[in-house]
Design an enzyme around this catalytic site. Structure first.
Site, PDB file in Angstrom:
ATOM      1  N   GLU A 142       9.794  -5.476   0.539  1.00 47.03           N
ATOM      2  CA  GLU A 142       8.222  -5.495   0.299  1.00 47.03           C
ATOM      3  C   GLU A 142       7.787  -4.935  -0.870  1.00 47.03           C
ATOM      4  O   GLU A 142       8.431  -4.272  -1.769  1.00 47.03           O
ATOM      5  CB  GLU A 142       7.733  -4.444   1.570  1.00 47.03           C
ATOM      6  CG  GLU A 142       8.015  -3.125   1.265  1.00 47.03           C
ATOM      7  CD  GLU A 142       7.459  -2.217   2.445  1.00 47.03           C
ATOM      8  OE1 GLU A 142       6.041  -2.770   2.675  1.00 47.03           O
ATOM      9  OE2 GLU A 142       8.021  -1.444   2.906  1.00 47.03           O
ATOM     10  N   GLU A 239       1.369  -0.517  11.472  1.00 46.47           N
ATOM     11  CA  GLU A 239       1.884   0.655  10.500  1.00 46.47           C
ATOM     12  C   GLU A 239       0.753   1.389   9.773  1.00 46.47           C
ATOM     13  O   GLU A 239       0.481   1.372   8.642  1.00 46.47           O
ATOM     14  CB  GLU A 239       2.893   0.103   9.445  1.00 46.47           C
ATOM     15  CG  GLU A 239       3.746   1.322   8.780  1.00 46.47           C
ATOM     16  CD  GLU A 239       4.579   0.813   7.360  1.00 46.47           C
ATOM     17  OE1 GLU A 239       5.454   1.261   7.451  1.00 46.47           O
ATOM     18  OE2 GLU A 239       3.840  -0.095   6.648  1.00 46.47           O
TER      19      GLU A 239
END
Length: 264
Positions: A142, A239
């Protein structure tokens, strides 16, 4: 959408092993954990079983990254440490039957060394994917915004895409975090729609403070609709850092369920 709750950021008002029941009670069928390594595998397996949950994603151990260091995955001098981290991760990933493992690129504060860090990271990414793919596990990586993590090696969606395109590894995909990429100016919906086949996992939180949807400025009605109508079929992870007790921040989830019911 197939929703997961990230137990590293959510339900933190509870001890770790009690977070599984809280997520189940809020209607989640799956969870993800950033770094599960302080908890024995058997304890996590039991918590998953008791609450009828699956664990879909964990991260490879990242060394000193969360304490402000460079991490492991891209540092040329840390090959042995990264190899050990990968072995530990593989044990957890197989036992927990995750579908994705995320590799955090880490930091590089010296621009002159950036090319060497990127080369090391890509080699480690391929090694990780080669080790995980035989077990049906996708390797993701990521980009993280440079406000929260200055000097992060990969900080934009285009940089992620370039690496996926360069490596052309069938088991390597981008992990797209709505929060991080929105802060970096990415056009969220167009990127997901155009690159759904190159995304292995999606996560979300509102901006600017990483709270639950509705706590900031992003239009999650549009974002969720975009994810649902794109070609992406993977998990979508909540998240975020709840602005109050986690179970009190689920209006976005109820709204999503209501919209699905309305359209069906």
């Amino acid at each position: 959408m197939k929703l997961t709750a990230n137990l590293s950021l959510m339900y933190t008002e509870l001890p770790f092993l009690k977070r599984f029941k809280a997520a189940h009670d809020d209607g989640f069928s799956a969870v993800e954990i950033q770094f599960p390594y302080d908890t024995p595998i058997s304890d996590i397996q039991q918590a998953l079983k008791e609450n009828n949950l699956s664990c879909v994603l964990i991260n490879v151990p990242a060394g000193d990254l969360m304490q402000g260091g460079e991490g492991l995955a891209a540092v040329p001098g840390k090959a042995a440490e990264y190899a050990a981290a990968m072995v530990e991760c593989l044990a957890y990933a197989r036992a927990l039957k995750v579908s994705c493992v995320n590799v955090l690129p880490g930091r590089c504060s010296d621009e002159n060394k950036r090319v060497f860090y990127l080369d090391t990271f890509k080699k480690n990414l391929v090694k990780t994917a080669d080790n995980l793919a035989p077990f049906g596990i996708t390797t993701t990586f990521e980009a993280i915004n440079t406000r929260d993590m200055p000097d992060f090696l990969i900080s934009t969606a285009d940089q992620m895409l370039a690496i996926v395109d360069e490596l052309k590894h069938p088991a390597i995909k981008a992990q797209f975090d709505v929060y991080h990429m929105a802060l970096m100016g990415c056009q969220i919906c167009s990127f997901i729609d155009e690159n759904a086949d190159k995304i292995g996992h999606i996560q979300f939180a509102d901006i600017p403070q990483r709270g639950e949807p509705g706590s900031g400025t992003l239009d999650f009605t549009t974002i969720f609709r975009c994810i649902e109508t794109s070609g992406y079929r993977g998990w979508v992870g909540a998240e975020y850092k709840p602005t109050r007790r986690t179970s009190m921040t689920m209006q976005w989830k109820r709204d999503l369920a209501a919209n699905v019911a309305l359209c069906s």
